[in-house]
Structure formats: C-alpha cells, structure tokens
Design an enzyme around this catalytic site. Structure first.
Site, PDB file in Angstrom:
ATOM      1  N   ARG A  64       1.218 -11.276  11.920  1.00 59.08           N
ATOM      2  CA  ARG A  64       0.899 -10.189  11.004  1.00 59.08           C
ATOM      3  C   ARG A  64       1.774 -10.224   9.749  1.00 59.08           C
ATOM      4  O   ARG A  64       1.308  -9.922   8.653  1.00 59.08           O
ATOM      5  CB  ARG A  64       1.063  -8.839  11.714  1.00 59.08           C
ATOM      6  N   CYS A  88       0.714  -9.077  17.650  1.00 58.69           N
ATOM      7  CA  CYS A  88       0.591  -8.409  18.945  1.00 58.69           C
ATOM      8  C   CYS A  88      -0.588  -7.434  18.958  1.00 58.69           C
ATOM      9  O   CYS A  88      -0.836  -6.743  17.977  1.00 58.69           O
ATOM     10  CB  CYS A  88       1.879  -7.628  19.268  1.00 58.69           C
ATOM     11  N   ARG A  93      -3.775  -1.859  12.991  1.00 56.21           N
ATOM     12  CA  ARG A  93      -2.798  -1.819  11.913  1.00 56.21           C
ATOM     13  C   ARG A  93      -3.520  -2.235  10.636  1.00 56.21           C
ATOM     14  O   ARG A  93      -3.375  -3.349  10.150  1.00 56.21           O
ATOM     15  CB  ARG A  93      -1.614  -2.736  12.234  1.00 56.21           C
ATOM     16  N   LEU A  97      -3.866   0.635   3.211  1.00 53.28           N
ATOM     17  CA  LEU A  97      -2.807   1.161   2.352  1.00 53.28           C
ATOM     18  C   LEU A  97      -2.331   0.099   1.373  1.00 53.28           C
ATOM     19  O   LEU A  97      -2.070   0.389   0.197  1.00 53.28           O
ATOM     20  CB  LEU A  97      -1.631   1.666   3.190  1.00 53.28           C
TER      21      LEU A  97
END
Length: 413
Positions: A64, A88, A93, A97
C-alpha cells in the site's frame, strides 16, 4: 523513500530496517528509473534521472505504501500513473482523500481499470497550485501524499484536519532538510509554501514506535523486565499509559531508553484512535496481553473494520474473546496453550508471537510473510531475550512461495 522522488540529487536515509516492504519499495523506485543502493541500515537514493511516471502493477499491488509515489511523481513530472494499492487485508482504505486533495491542487485525476492516472493539464510541464484542503478524516496516507505534492507546487497549501502521527512529522522534517518550507506538522493544520526544487540530504529516520510498543508488551506478557533503546517515549504516550493502567511500570531510563517492570495484569478498555490516541497497530498485540488479564476487557477498533482476524487464532490458544460489531470482549484466562495458528495480517502475526511467548507448550505460527513486512529479524531479537524459537522453511519450488509458507515455532519458557 517516496519523498526522495522529490529530489533530483542524492538522498541518504539512515536507520532503515531490512524489511520486505523496504525491498519492494526499492524495486518500485528502481522501476521508475531511480538508483537505489543499500549498505547496512543506510539507503542511497538518486532520482536525478526520474523519467518513468508509471509504477508497475505487480509491485504496487503488494504494498500500500507504494501509492505514496503519486504525489512526488505529480510534483516532479506533472504526471503519474499508479495502480490502486494492495497490502494487508484489514479493511477498506480508499484513496478518495488523496484524489480530492490532488484535484484541489489543479490535477486531473481519472481511475480506470484499477489505475489512477493524475496529470496537470496545459502546455509544457505544468505545476500543481497551492490550495486549501480539508480532510474528512485525518488520514496519514492522504496527509503525507498531499504534503509531498505541495512541496513543489506554486503558492501555499494548507492541509486542515491533518494526521498528527510522528511519521508525518518525520516526513516533514525530511522534506525540510531538502529545502522544503513546511510548518505545523504534528498539529492538525499543516502549511506548505512551494519551492522551485529540493536538494541533497543525509537524514536519519525515527525509531519504529510500533516495534517498540510490541517489545514493551512482550515484557508485560512474560513478566520480564526489558530495556529498549533507542526509542522516543513521547511517541508511545498512549501505549505507556495503558501499560501503566494494567499494572506495569514503564520507566524512562534516559531520554531515548525505556524499561518495563511488569506486574500482575489487570483488565482495561481500549479504543483505537488516530494519533495521539491509542494506535490501531498496537490493538492486536495488546489483545494478546489482555487475554491473561484479571477481569474483562473491551477493545473497540474504530480505524479499520476488518482488523480482528486474530481473535479466532487467539481463541485457538485458549483465550476467551467474543466479537460484537467492532468490539472485542476479552475475559481473562489463567493460561494460554500452544497451538498451530495462522497470521492474518502484519500486527496479527506479532500478536500471535506474543501469545506464544506466554503460552504453555509449543506454538507454530504460519503466515510469516506478514511478519516480515514490519519486523526486522524478530527471531534474533527474541532469542537475545531468552526465547526458544526457530523458523521452519516449508518445501516449495519457488522462493516466494516458500517464503509465504514459512513458520515460526516458539516454545515458551
């Protein structure tokens, strides 16, 4: 490492752990045309010849943190193509934003077929523009991405409701050491005045507060005195407060050294929150500790919705934990028992190792590819503390497959 993309010269990073994620991020930078060399705990990174704006899917899908490259790429090159990130499986997520913040700074952003394409339109190499950005949630990733992008933007950028984690402050200090103009990092409002370019830097990153917290819990769960150095105690305020709440003494030996003196474990309640609240990354290790507490504890996970995968595995070891929504109700038991268990994510793997240290008998933990993403040479450090454990490599034709199938067998004292 992503921040080094902002600098068209040498960046030296010190105190860099040897982790799977560090290796993967290095591979991503190399694929973008960046020179990356490692000597011990020091990384030499040179992005002078950064010319590739597309990050490779096969690497980004595993990590990520690789999505952090989108801000610096956009700032340096005016264009970036980065796949939606992996990592993970602990919950949604989203990158909305990040995207809305980049759009506020003048970027065009399109998401198609799992790829985020961001660019600044116009003739020639256009620059991002300073903007006032309010984050609906104090996301660490969004705060860092937008802060990096703003360092080379025209004008001033304000990020409100920004994340306040120590890692945000450390990244800001790194960028400042390269000549960026950033103030307010560590508070909920960050101001960035764009500069034309950044310069070389030699920078030491902060100690890992989650690794430090994990070893403090190791001392508490095994009733062992452990001294840790180097640490930054101010980064562990919430963790230290909860350890004291359950009965342990945590003593600052020096400004960068902590000692835990454990006692009987009392129950407590925990709610994970953005910094300076109790960190979500310490939720699983603390749950392992509270399985042996006197009384009932409740842990409420507010940051990630799928971060209770370790509960069934701890119950396999004799814990008494029930899940209700995003709450884990933990009834303390006198003893845990060794059992074969499976790590479901990075911090879950650490929790199972901690539980194994205190369990009666032998515990075998599979899924170590999670553990190796966030803990450097954990086995050697635990062996120095007297733990009997060994890593067992499964037989497999391919190295990566073998790595995923390796396991730790720990025998408590």
């Amino acid at each position: 490492m992503a921040g080094s993309l902002l600098c068209p010269a040498d960046c030296r990073l010190r105190n860099v752990p040897s982790l799977v994620d560090i290796t993967r991020m290095g591979q991503i930078l190399s694929a973008l045309g960046v020179k990356v060399e490692r000597q011990g705990d020091t990384l030499e990174i040179n992005a002078c010849h950064l010319g590739q704006s597309t990050a490779p899917y096969d690497l980004v899908s595993q990590l990520r943190a690789s999505f952090f490259a989108i801000g610096p790429l956009l700032a340096r090159l005016g264009s970036a193509r980065v796949p939606l990130p992996g990592g993970c499986a602990i919950g949604a997520r989203p990158v909305d934003l990040h995207v809305r913040g980049l759009q506020a700074m003048g970027a065009e952003v399109h998401i198609e077929h799992g790829m985020v394409h961001a660019y600044v339109s116009g003739t020639g190499r256009q620059k991002l523009k300073g903007a006032k950005i309010y984050l609906d949630y104090p996301s660490v990733g969004a705060t860092e991405t937008l802060m990096m992008a703003a360092t080379l933007a025209e004008g001033e950028t304000t990020i409100e409701n920004a994340a306040q984690e120590p890692e945000v402050t450390d990244l800001a200090n790194f960028c400042r050491a390269m000549g960026a103009k950033i103030r307010g990092a560590g508070t909920n409002t960050i101001f960035i005045s764009g500069v034309p370019s950044l310069h070389s830097v030699d920078y030491s990153i902060i100690p890992d507060r989650i690794e430090s917290g994990t070893f403090l819990v190791a001392g508490a769960i095994t009733h062992s005195e452990i001294t840790l150095s180097p640490v930054v105690p101010d980064h562990l305020t919430a963790v230290i407060a909860k350890l004291r709440d359950i009965g342990a003494k945590v003593i600052a030996e020096t400004p960068n050294c902590l000692r835990i003196v454990p006692d009987s474990i009392r129950a407590t309640d925990i709610e994970t929150l953005p910094y300076p609240g109790f960190p979500t990354d310490m939720q699983a290790p603390f749950m392992a500790l509270l399985t042996l507490a006197e009384g009932d504890s409740v842990i409420t996970e507010t940051v990630f919705e799928n971060r209770l995968g370790h509960v069934p595995e701890l119950n396999r070891m004799g814990a008494d934990i029930r899940i209700k929504g995003n709450n884990a109700i933990i009834r303390g038991v006198p003893m845990l028992s060794g059992a074969p268990v499976l790590a479901t994510d990075l911090r879950a793997s650490a929790a199972l190792v901690l539980a194994a240290l205190a369990a009666d008998g032998k515990t075998t933990i599979q899924g170590l590819h999670h553990l190796d993403r966030g803990y450097e040479n954990l086995e050697a450090k635990l062996r120095q503390l007297g733990v009997r454990l060994q890593r067992v490599q499964a037989e497999a034709e391919e190295e990566e497959s073998a790595h995923d199938q390796s396991s730790i067998t720990a025998i408590s004292k």
